[in-house]
Design a protein around this motif. Structure first.
Motif, PDB file in Angstrom:
ATOM      1  N   PHE A 102     -16.962  15.080   7.938  1.00 18.00           N
ATOM      2  CA  PHE A 102     -17.182  14.632   9.312  1.00 18.00           C
ATOM      3  C   PHE A 102     -18.311  15.453   9.919  1.00 18.00           C
ATOM      4  CE2 PHE A 102     -13.696  17.760   9.505  1.00 18.00           C
ATOM      5  CZ  PHE A 102     -14.139  18.647  10.471  1.00 18.00           C
ATOM      6  N   LYS A 103     -18.856  14.938  11.007  1.00 17.44           N
ATOM      7  CA  LYS A 103     -19.887  15.641  11.774  1.00 17.44           C
ATOM      8  C   LYS A 103     -19.329  15.924  13.154  1.00 17.44           C
ATOM      9  CE  LYS A 103     -23.748  13.564   9.324  1.00 17.44           C
ATOM     10  NZ  LYS A 103     -25.041  12.910   9.430  1.00 17.44           N
ATOM     11  N   LEU A 104     -19.922  16.881  13.843  1.00 17.93           N
ATOM     12  CA  LEU A 104     -19.511  17.183  15.210  1.00 17.93           C
ATOM     13  C   LEU A 104     -20.306  16.323  16.176  1.00 17.93           C
ATOM     14  CD1 LEU A 104     -19.317  21.087  15.034  1.00 17.93           C
ATOM     15  CD2 LEU A 104     -17.477  19.414  14.741  1.00 17.93           C
ATOM     16  N   SER A 105     -19.689  15.960  17.275  1.00 22.21           N
ATOM     17  CA  SER A 105     -20.351  15.142  18.283  1.00 22.21           C
ATOM     18  C   SER A 105     -20.976  16.030  19.349  1.00 22.21           C
ATOM     19  CB  SER A 105     -19.355  14.192  18.936  1.00 22.21           C
ATOM     20  OG  SER A 105     -19.951  13.556  20.044  1.00 22.21           O
ATOM     21  N   ALA A 106     -22.269  15.872  19.575  1.00 19.95           N
ATOM     22  CA  ALA A 106     -22.948  16.631  20.629  1.00 19.95           C
ATOM     23  C   ALA A 106     -22.445  16.218  22.010  1.00 19.95           C
ATOM     24  CB  ALA A 106     -24.465  16.432  20.533  1.00 19.95           C
ATOM     25  N   GLY A 107     -21.770  15.075  22.098  1.00 20.73           N
ATOM     26  CA  GLY A 107     -21.209  14.619  23.365  1.00 20.73           C
ATOM     27  C   GLY A 107     -19.895  15.306  23.710  1.00 20.73           C
ATOM     28  N   GLY A 108     -19.349  16.074  22.756  1.00 22.49           N
ATOM     29  CA  GLY A 108     -18.096  16.785  22.961  1.00 22.49           C
ATOM     30  C   GLY A 108     -16.963  16.181  22.161  1.00 22.49           C
ATOM     31  N   GLU A 109     -16.081  17.031  21.674  1.00 24.95           N
ATOM     32  CA  GLU A 109     -14.894  16.606  20.942  1.00 24.95           C
ATOM     33  C   GLU A 109     -14.020  17.819  20.669  1.00 24.95           C
ATOM     34  OE1 GLU A 109     -15.315  15.108  16.950  1.00 24.95           O
ATOM     35  OE2 GLU A 109     -17.123  16.251  16.614  1.00 24.95           O
ATOM     36  N   LEU A 110     -13.330  17.838  19.543  1.00 25.63           N
ATOM     37  CA  LEU A 110     -12.484  18.977  19.214  1.00 25.63           C
ATOM     38  C   LEU A 110     -12.608  19.325  17.739  1.00 25.63           C
ATOM     39  CD1 LEU A 110      -9.759  17.892  17.539  1.00 25.63           C
ATOM     40  CD2 LEU A 110      -9.178  17.052  19.781  1.00 25.63           C
ATOM     41  N   ILE A 111     -12.168  20.537  17.430  1.00 24.13           N
ATOM     42  CA  ILE A 111     -12.076  21.001  16.041  1.00 24.13           C
ATOM     43  C   ILE A 111     -10.675  21.583  15.914  1.00 24.13           C
ATOM     44  CG2 ILE A 111     -13.028  22.495  14.248  1.00 24.13           C
ATOM     45  CD1 ILE A 111     -15.552  22.796  16.108  1.00 24.13           C
ATOM     46  N   VAL A 112      -9.960  21.196  14.853  1.00 25.57           N
ATOM     47  CA  VAL A 112      -8.605  21.698  14.651  1.00 25.57           C
ATOM     48  C   VAL A 112      -8.491  22.289  13.243  1.00 25.57           C
ATOM     49  CG1 VAL A 112      -7.692  19.426  13.955  1.00 25.57           C
ATOM     50  CG2 VAL A 112      -6.137  21.162  14.842  1.00 25.57           C
ATOM     51  N   LEU A 113      -7.836  23.454  13.163  1.00 23.83           N
ATOM     52  CA  LEU A 113      -7.568  24.145  11.905  1.00 23.83           C
ATOM     53  C   LEU A 113      -6.060  24.125  11.687  1.00 23.83           C
ATOM     54  CD1 LEU A 113      -8.522  25.988   9.529  1.00 23.83           C
ATOM     55  CD2 LEU A 113      -8.205  27.929  11.100  1.00 23.83           C
ATOM     56  N   THR A 114      -5.634  23.627  10.520  1.00 23.25           N
ATOM     57  CA  THR A 114      -4.218  23.437  10.230  1.00 23.25           C
ATOM     58  C   THR A 114      -3.833  24.187   8.963  1.00 23.25           C
ATOM     59  OG1 THR A 114      -4.373  21.242  11.233  1.00 23.25           O
ATOM     60  CG2 THR A 114      -2.451  21.662   9.858  1.00 23.25           C
TER      61      THR A 114
END
Length: 191
Positions: A102-114
């Motif tokens: 996946f890529k990160l969105s420059a518009g904002g989103e989240l990152i989760v570590l599980t």
């Protein structure tokens, strides 16, 4: 190396750049692309195996990418994750960096570590990002976030910029004027 499951190590999502361009000088060594990236931090005195841990940018699919065996974060160390949608570039023998699908969105989103048992270990939500500006924890593993023009992938974060002191505010004709003293090279966020 910690591989237990009783109490999961409090690994941290420590720094990220969701709008990376060649001007930043931070290039993915696998293909020399200027990809988005995430830095994970291990705040403990022991190396941590990442086998079975997961990274995602979607809370409805927190197991989007399960990290294969062979990747670890050294004691008090860092690991770079390339959010480049090129997980076929994961080659432990060549380098200790991870590529996620996946890529990160420059518009904002989240990152989760599980953790391997499905426990959410860390989650960061971010708003709109500026090209080549990194968002990071002010101190490694800390709770306070800041923006910086000087990314530190794979190295210690340290930002000691105090909040800007407001000099004056004026409200006239339906508009607000705010004056403060700024420091060169510092990114300010107005809330």
């Amino acid at each position: 190396t910690y591989t237990g499951s009783e109490t999961w190590i409090g690994l941290k999502i420590n720094e990220w750049m969701a709008s990376n361009s060649a001007e930043s000088g931070i290039l993915d060594p696998a293909d020399s692309d200027s990809d988005d990236w995430i830095e994970l931090f291990n705040p403990t005195a022991n190396a941590v195996s990442l086998a079975g841990w997961a990274l995602s940018d979607d809370l409805e699919d927190p197991l989007k990418f399960i990290i294969p065996a062979g990747f670890a974060i050294p004691a008090n160390g860092y690991l770079i994750v390339w959010a480049d949608d090129e997980s076929l570039q994961n080659e432990v023998a060549l380098r200790q960096e991870i590529h996620v699908p996946f890529k990160l969105s420059a518009g904002g989103e989240l990152i989760v570590l599980t953790a391997p048992d499905g426990s959410q270990i860390d989650l960061v939500e971010f708003g709109e990002q500026t090209s080549n500006v990194v968002q990071l924890r002010r101190l490694d593993g800390g709770g306070d976030f800041a923006f910086s023009l000087m990314p530190t992938p794979g190295a210690a974060n340290f930002i000691n910029n105090p909040a800007a002191a407001v000099i004056s505010t004026t409200y006239a004709d339906g508009g607000l004027s705010l004056s403060f003293q700024a420091e060169s090279g510092v990114v300010y966020v107005l809330e």
